[in-house]
Design a protein around this motif. Structure first.
Motif, mmCIF file in Angstrom:
data_model
loop_
_atom_site.group_PDB
_atom_site.id
_atom_site.type_symbol
_atom_site.label_atom_id
_atom_site.label_comp_id
_atom_site.label_asym_id
_atom_site.label_seq_id
_atom_site.Cartn_x
_atom_site.Cartn_y
_atom_site.Cartn_z
ATOM 1 N N ARG A 27 0.764 -1.235 0.000
ATOM 2 C CA ARG A 27 0.000 0.000 0.000
ATOM 3 C C ARG A 27 0.804 1.301 0.000
ATOM 4 O O ARG A 27 0.260 2.349 -0.339
ATOM 5 C CB ARG A 27 -0.913 0.024 1.232
ATOM 6 C CG ARG A 27 -1.822 -1.187 1.323
ATOM 7 C CD ARG A 27 -2.704 -1.094 2.554
ATOM 8 N NE ARG A 27 -3.502 -2.301 2.726
ATOM 9 C CZ ARG A 27 -4.357 -2.491 3.712
ATOM 10 N NH1 ARG A 27 -4.533 -1.555 4.615
ATOM 11 N NH2 ARG A 27 -5.044 -3.623 3.799
ATOM 12 N N VAL A 28 2.047 1.271 0.400
ATOM 13 C CA VAL A 28 2.774 2.527 0.602
ATOM 14 C C VAL A 28 3.263 3.118 -0.714
ATOM 15 O O VAL A 28 3.924 2.447 -1.498
ATOM 16 C CB VAL A 28 3.970 2.312 1.554
ATOM 17 C CG1 VAL A 28 4.813 3.576 1.619
ATOM 18 C CG2 VAL A 28 3.467 1.951 2.940
ATOM 19 N N LYS A 29 2.918 4.385 -0.929
ATOM 20 C CA LYS A 29 3.417 5.122 -2.084
ATOM 21 C C LYS A 29 3.276 6.606 -1.782
ATOM 22 O O LYS A 29 2.606 7.007 -0.832
ATOM 23 C CB LYS A 29 2.655 4.750 -3.343
ATOM 24 C CG LYS A 29 1.175 5.055 -3.283
ATOM 25 C CD LYS A 29 0.482 4.636 -4.579
ATOM 26 C CE LYS A 29 -1.015 4.933 -4.529
ATOM 27 N NZ LYS A 29 -1.683 4.553 -5.779
ATOM 28 N N GLY A 30 3.927 7.422 -2.597
ATOM 29 C CA GLY A 30 3.830 8.862 -2.380
ATOM 30 C C GLY A 30 4.918 9.370 -1.464
ATOM 31 O O GLY A 30 6.101 9.271 -1.774
ATOM 32 N N GLU A 31 4.529 9.899 -0.296
ATOM 33 C CA GLU A 31 5.480 10.494 0.638
ATOM 34 C C GLU A 31 5.318 9.870 2.019
ATOM 35 O O GLU A 31 4.204 9.761 2.532
ATOM 36 C CB GLU A 31 5.251 11.996 0.717
ATOM 37 C CG GLU A 31 6.295 12.744 1.520
ATOM 38 C CD GLU A 31 6.165 14.249 1.375
ATOM 39 O OE1 GLU A 31 6.794 14.968 2.189
ATOM 40 O OE2 GLU A 31 5.450 14.705 0.460
ATOM 41 N N ASP A 61 10.480 4.488 -5.205
ATOM 42 C CA ASP A 61 10.104 5.789 -5.744
ATOM 43 C C ASP A 61 9.432 6.653 -4.682
ATOM 44 O O ASP A 61 9.168 7.841 -4.920
ATOM 45 C CB ASP A 61 9.121 5.614 -6.911
ATOM 46 C CG ASP A 61 9.810 5.066 -8.150
ATOM 47 O OD1 ASP A 61 11.010 5.348 -8.333
ATOM 48 O OD2 ASP A 61 9.156 4.344 -8.929
ATOM 49 N N THR A 62 9.160 6.064 -3.524
ATOM 50 C CA THR A 62 8.547 6.800 -2.423
ATOM 51 C C THR A 62 9.477 7.911 -1.953
ATOM 52 O O THR A 62 10.682 7.701 -1.787
ATOM 53 C CB THR A 62 8.261 5.855 -1.239
ATOM 54 O OG1 THR A 62 7.401 4.808 -1.674
ATOM 55 C CG2 THR A 62 7.607 6.596 -0.084
ATOM 56 N N LYS A 63 8.912 9.095 -1.723
ATOM 57 C CA LYS A 63 9.691 10.180 -1.121
ATOM 58 C C LYS A 63 9.765 9.887 0.367
ATOM 59 O O LYS A 63 8.756 9.936 1.079
ATOM 60 C CB LYS A 63 9.031 11.529 -1.366
ATOM 61 C CG LYS A 63 9.839 12.698 -0.817
ATOM 62 C CD LYS A 63 9.159 14.039 -1.109
ATOM 63 C CE LYS A 63 9.975 15.189 -0.545
ATOM 64 N NZ LYS A 63 9.326 16.503 -0.794
ATOM 65 N N LEU A 64 10.948 9.587 0.862
ATOM 66 C CA LEU A 64 11.111 9.081 2.222
ATOM 67 C C LEU A 64 11.907 10.028 3.111
ATOM 68 O O LEU A 64 12.963 10.531 2.718
ATOM 69 C CB LEU A 64 11.822 7.727 2.187
ATOM 70 C CG LEU A 64 12.165 7.076 3.536
ATOM 71 C CD1 LEU A 64 10.899 6.716 4.312
ATOM 72 C CD2 LEU A 64 13.037 5.838 3.325
ATOM 73 N N SER A 65 11.392 10.264 4.311
ATOM 74 C CA SER A 65 12.110 11.019 5.330
ATOM 75 C C SER A 65 12.197 10.164 6.588
ATOM 76 O O SER A 65 11.184 9.660 7.079
ATOM 77 C CB SER A 65 11.376 12.325 5.640
ATOM 78 O OG SER A 65 12.005 13.001 6.715
ATOM 79 N N VAL A 66 13.403 9.975 7.094
ATOM 80 C CA VAL A 66 13.630 9.165 8.295
ATOM 81 C C VAL A 66 14.165 10.070 9.401
ATOM 82 O O VAL A 66 15.127 10.808 9.188
ATOM 83 C CB VAL A 66 14.643 8.025 8.023
ATOM 84 C CG1 VAL A 66 14.887 7.223 9.298
ATOM 85 C CG2 VAL A 66 14.145 7.121 6.903
ATOM 86 N N LEU A 67 13.544 10.011 10.573
ATOM 87 C CA LEU A 67 14.003 10.784 11.727
ATOM 88 C C LEU A 67 14.175 9.858 12.911
ATOM 89 O O LEU A 67 13.271 9.098 13.254
ATOM 90 C CB LEU A 67 12.999 11.883 12.079
ATOM 91 C CG LEU A 67 13.313 12.682 13.354
ATOM 92 C CD1 LEU A 67 14.634 13.440 13.207
ATOM 93 C CD2 LEU A 67 12.177 13.651 13.668
ATOM 94 N N THR A 68 15.335 9.923 13.554
ATOM 95 C CA THR A 68 15.624 9.035 14.670
ATOM 96 C C THR A 68 16.581 9.700 15.657
ATOM 97 O O THR A 68 17.190 10.728 15.352
ATOM 98 C CB THR A 68 16.238 7.713 14.159
ATOM 99 O OG1 THR A 68 16.529 6.850 15.263
ATOM 100 C CG2 THR A 68 17.525 7.974 13.383
ATOM 101 N N LYS A 69 16.716 9.092 16.830
ATOM 102 C CA LYS A 69 17.727 9.512 17.798
ATOM 103 C C LYS A 69 18.878 8.510 17.842
ATOM 104 O O LYS A 69 19.779 8.653 18.655
ATOM 105 C CB LYS A 69 17.113 9.625 19.195
ATOM 106 C CG LYS A 69 16.136 10.764 19.368
ATOM 107 C CD LYS A 69 15.611 10.823 20.792
ATOM 108 C CE LYS A 69 14.619 11.965 20.961
ATOM 109 N NZ LYS A 69 14.067 12.021 22.342
#
Length: 222
Positions: A27-31, A61-69
């Motif tokens: 299901r995942v697509k887009g951002e 092709d997904t626009k991906l942003s990863v945020l972590t500590k």
């Protein structure tokens, strides 16, 4: 999230969404942002590898942003580099070590987080630094900016939202860090604090994507 769960205080429990990798494939697509409420690289990720499986299955092709500590994100550089549009951020606040052990007891040191940003940058991955929560007398925002200069593409800065921080944080600050607590009780002091930080950021021409001060929510009322 603790409002809708019965497991206890935030940070004392974790839900493992075991079907997430399969859902990501279908299901995942887009951002996609991983993630704004929880951390995709909590200590348990080292064992269950849930985030890695999600990344493997996600359309590249997904626009991906990863945020972590966590510098555990370095483990997955091989998969992250397969995404066509990706950025990886580390939350860095440069709490003194004694403060970090109280407010972020399970997170890696800030030194390890900054080193992770350096390695991600060297790999050609777009990086950002999230300075949050900014707490007067505790968060060394200027130190973060100095030590990450040149290794991140942009910054996000967020002043502590006391309303969302909850009563437990309020008790910790009042009992252990009274100087910070007094700042957060005084609307005028907080206004000046925020304005000085904004001025510093502008003066240093910091590549800033967002500066969030939460206005009325960033001070305590009795």
């Amino acid at each position: 999230m603790s409002r809708w769960k019965e497991y206890g205080h935030w940070g004392t429990w974790i839900e493992v969404k075991t079907n997430a990798p399969e859902l990501a494939k279908q299901r995942v697509k887009g951002e996609v942002s991983m993630s704004s409420v929880s951390d995709p690289y909590q200590p348990v990720e080292k064992e269950i590898m849930l985030t890695r499986k999600i990344l493997e299955n996600m359309n590249k092709d997904t626009k991906l942003s990863v945020l972590t500590k966590s510098d555990l994100v370095l483990r997955d550089i091989d998969i992250i580099k397969k995404f066509k549009n990706v950025s990886v951020g580390l939350t860095v606040n440069c709490f003194p070590e004694k403060v970090r052990k109280i407010l972020e007891p399970h997170a890696p040191s800030n030194e390890r987080r900054i080193e992770a940003l350096k390695k991600l940058n060297k790999e050609g991955i777009k990086t950002f630094c999230f300075i949050s929560p900014v707490i007067p007398e505790l968060t060394e925002a200027r130190k973060v900016l100095r030590e990450t200069k040149g290794i991140v593409n942009y910054y996000l800065i967020e002043v502590l939202n006391t309303r969302l921080g909850g009563e437990n944080l309020k008790k910790i600050l009042k009992g252990r860090f009274p100087e910070s607590y007094e700042y957060l009780r005084d609307k005028e002091k907080m206004r000046k604090f925020v304005e000085l930080l904004k001025h510093y950021v502008e003066e240093k021409e910091v590549p800033l994507a967002a500066f969030v001060s939460h206005r009325r929510e960033n001070y305590y009322t009795e």
